[in-house]
Scaffold this active site. Structure first.
Site, PDB file in Angstrom:
ATOM      1  N   ASP A   1     -27.314 -10.453 -52.817  1.00  0.00           N
ATOM      2  CA  ASP A   1     -28.437 -11.170 -51.522  1.00  0.00           C
ATOM      3  C   ASP A   1     -28.525 -12.063 -50.960  1.00  0.00           C
ATOM      4  OD1 ASP A   1     -30.341 -10.196 -49.201  1.00  0.00           O
ATOM      5  OD2 ASP A   1     -29.673  -8.294 -50.067  1.00  0.00           O
TER       6      ASP A   1
ATOM      7  N   SER B   1     -26.781  -8.376 -45.545  1.00  0.00           N
ATOM      8  CA  SER B   1     -27.664  -7.467 -45.928  1.00  0.00           C
ATOM      9  C   SER B   1     -27.369  -6.223 -45.022  1.00  0.00           C
ATOM     10  CB  SER B   1     -28.695  -7.249 -46.974  1.00  0.00           C
ATOM     11  OG  SER B   1     -29.374  -6.114 -48.078  1.00  0.00           O
TER      12      SER B   1
END
Length: 291
Positions: free
Chosen positions: A159, A41
């Site tokens: 994610d 991320s």
């Protein structure tokens, strides 16, 4: 298997401002001894600027673009849209701060983790000129907050932090035995278990493997911390973490707080380099949980 050095950078949305400071300190000293770098991320985004040797790029992405209404918009979210528009952030950052691809894809391999929605486990992608935008969207696609489900290379993703927030074990699996980890939380942090597992199952009813990964996330996260604290005997792991008074949260938008977090990262990055060069009289070649 050849012994490798690796840099692992945790995500954490706006908490990534700390890592951006650390990596700017590294660039200021031309410090890059790593064979591979793995990010998740915001950690993967920070590594783009670092490996491309573009100081302040990540700082500007976080403080100027990630605080923009076009990225973070609670009113839009209440109307059924994205709380955060990850694709806009990626496209706009590449437009305003284009990457030096010759440097980015040089000696240090860049890998990013994304959570496969069909398996609930992490897939690790070697970032290349042809997939950089897709991989960055996938690794940063916050569940619920980002409505899109990025799909490419035969998989669909959310994610990377859902399945592997701190991919230190993946670095070890790939042959790294000297590993530096940049965390987004102080050293005292331990992730707490999900309070309402039933809610996760309900929210992700159409993606049961993601529900399971969300429920197990704390266990996986804390297992990574334990691996860092008690690594295999053939590995050395060094940690750079924010101080206990680090106040930046996942969605902190206040620039003064972000600037303070960035300065903390700069300081810790410089201290790390000094220790590695033994400038302060420290000789830590055999340490395990090194600061």
């Amino acid at each position: 298997m050849n012994q490798k050095t690796a840099l692992v950078v945790e995500g954490g949305a706006m908490r990534g401002i700390f890592a951006s400071g650390v990596l700017d300190a590294f660039m200021d000293d031309n410090y890059n001894p790593y064979d591979l770098a793995i990010g998740v991320s915001a950690g993967a985004s920070n590594l783009l600027g670092y490996l491309a040797n573009q100081p302040k790029r990540s700082y500007r992405v976080i403080t100027q673009l990630a605080t923009d209404k076009r990225f973070y918009n609670p009113a839009r979210f209440l109307k059924g849209g994205n709380l955060v528009d990850v694709r806009w952030l990626i496209d706009e950052s590449l437009r305003l701060y284009p990457l030096d691809q010759h440097k980015l894809f040089g000696k240090t391999a860049l890998i990013a983790a994304a959570t496969n929605i069909n398996t609930g486990t992490a897939d690790y992608y070697n970032v290349s000129p042809s997939n950089v935008s897709d991989v960055m969207e996938a690794t940063s696609a916050l569940p619920i907050a980002y409505k899109a489900t990025p799909c490419f290379a035969g998989g669909c993703y959310t994610d990377g932090g859902v399945a592997d927030s701190i991919p230190v074990r993946e670095a070890y699996r790939r042959g790294a035995r000297d590993i530096t980890v940049i965390l987004s939380h102080p050293l005292s942090y331990q992730m707490k278990p999900a309070k309402y597992p039933w809610m996760m199952k309900k929210v992700f009813a159409r993606q049961p493997q993601i529900a399971s990964a969300m429920i197990k996330r704390a266990d996986n996260y804390n297992a990574s911390l334990e691996f860092i604290r008690q690594p295999p005997t053939d590995a050395t792991i060094r940690v750079i973490a924010p101080p206990e008074n680090f106040s930046v949260k996942r969605l902190t938008m206040r620039k003064s707080a972000l600037d303070e977090g960035y300065q903390m990262g700069l300081k810790e990055g410089m201290l790390h380099i000094h220790r590695r060069k033994s400038l302060n009289g420290s000789h830590d070649e055999n340490c395990q949980f090194c600061l």
